[in-house]
Design an enzyme around this catalytic site. Structure first.
Site, short mmCIF file in Angstrom:
data_model
loop_
_atom_site.label_atom_id
_atom_site.label_comp_id
_atom_site.label_asym_id
_atom_site.label_seq_id
_atom_site.Cartn_x
_atom_site.Cartn_y
_atom_site.Cartn_z
N ASP A 199 -0.22 5.22 0.85
CA ASP A 199 -0.51 6.18 1.92
C ASP A 199 -0.49 5.46 3.27
OD1 ASP A 199 -1.48 8.86 0.64
OD2 ASP A 199 -2.48 7.30 -0.52
N ASP A 225 0.87 -1.17 0.00
CA ASP A 225 0.00 0.00 0.00
C ASP A 225 0.92 1.24 0.00
OD1 ASP A 225 -2.34 1.61 0.49
OD2 ASP A 225 -1.65 1.78 2.56
N ASP A 238 -1.23 -0.39 6.05
CA ASP A 238 -1.40 0.29 7.34
C ASP A 238 -2.84 0.18 7.81
OD1 ASP A 238 -2.26 2.13 5.23
OD2 ASP A 238 -2.60 3.52 6.88
MG LIG Z 1 -2.88 3.14 3.48
#
Ligand SMILES: [Mg+2]
Length: 309
Positions: A33, A31, A247
């Site tokens: 961000d 991923d 995240d």
């Molecule tokens: Mg993310």
């Protein structure tokens, strides 16, 4: 018997175990961000780790639910933060939307509630579109004062800083025709911004349009397995030897679990350690899917284990 994942902080394991873990995958799906950067600001150490994994021969894919940028823009942004990255390694939801429409031989025009990331990917495959940019009603009396374009055969909803009541009216009007496709780029509720202020994510906009249209969107991004299937079918990755890094448990880790990847959560973005520990205690199948195999405070914490590799 109740099954609990043994989710642990990878950096606290003995070095031999971490090395064995690093040898257990040859593809990394990461991923962006919250793992590599937050709102365009690089997370220290992440680029060193990812570039080192690449040097070790791992295949890297950057998979983002962000629909505001094209692949070219993502490559440019990531390169400026020292990530080694190629366009064919980037899978964004705007690109997936274009791939999806191409795969079904879409004929017609798209009404976009979103940004130029989507319109430019549609331009690349010569699909006409409208809707990007500000469009507001000034009073309720002129709210319905617009022309319905019959060539619109799909509504695509992504991140849109110009999201408005007028756009909701138009999207709901087009979707009132059951033949019109309804695509949402992703369902992320909020952006990982840190601090106390909250930025609503695309999922909030998709749900608003779902609510006023009484329809459910087809979702392109994580945790929809559409993206995992594309990685297996188009790029031939082996799920068992693939590591998903993210995240966010309800998108990244969920996608990884559903696709049979190993999963690593980093705590530098949305999901907190206390949430992970709650998931770990849970007995439900649904929560098991959201629970990572291992976690790290930040991706950079892996660097000490990579230096002698
Ligand atoms: Mg993310």
């Amino acid at each position: 018997m109740v099954y609990h994942k043994s989710v642990t902080d990878l950096s606290t394991l003995p070095k031999e175990k971490v090395i064995r873990f690093l040898e257990s995958f040859d593809t990394v799906v990461t991923d962006c961000d919250g793992v590599l950067w937050i709102l365009g600001v690089p997370i220290p150490g992440s680029s060193d780790v990812l570039n080192k994994l690449r040097d070790l021969g791992k295949k890297i894919f950057y998979v983002t639910n962000n629909s505001t940028k094209t692949r070219d823009e993502l490559v440019e942004a990531a390169s400026s933060m020292n990530y080694v990255i190629n366009k064919n390694e980037v899978i964004s939801t705007s690109y997936l939307t274009a791939c999806y429409l191409k795969s079904i031989d879409f004929q017609g025009k798209v009404y976009i509630v979103g940004s130029e990331g989507i319109s430019q990917e549609l331009d690349e495959i010569l699909i006409k579109h409208e809707g990007v940019g500000p469009d507001v009603v000034t009073s309720f009396s002129d709210a319905l004062d617009f022309t319905i374009h019959s060539e619109i055969k799909a509504v695509v909803v992504g991140m849109d800083k110009d999201f408005s009541y007028r756009k909701m009216i138009k999207a709901a009007t087009y979707l009132n025709n059951p033949e019109v496709l309804f695509i949402g780029t992703n369902t992320d509720e909020q952006f990982p911004v840190g601090g106390t202020k909250i930025m609503p994510g695309t999922g909030s906009l998709v749900r608003a349009i779902e609510c006023c249209s009484l329809r459910k969107a087809v979702i392109m991004g994580k945790p929809s397995t559409f993206v995992g299937k594309a990685l297996v079918d188009e790029y031939g990755i082996d799920p068992k030897r693939t590591l998903m890094i993210g995240d966010r448990c309800n998108t990244d880790i969920s996608l990884g679990s559903r696709c049979g990847f190993q999963t690593l959560l980093v705590l530098s973005g949305v999901t907190s350690l206390s949430e992970v520990l709650e998931l770990k205690k849970s007995d439900s199948e649904e929560n098991k899917e959201l629970t990572p195999d291992v976690y790290l405070r930040t991706l950079g914490d892996l660097m000490p284990f990579l230096t002698d590799q």
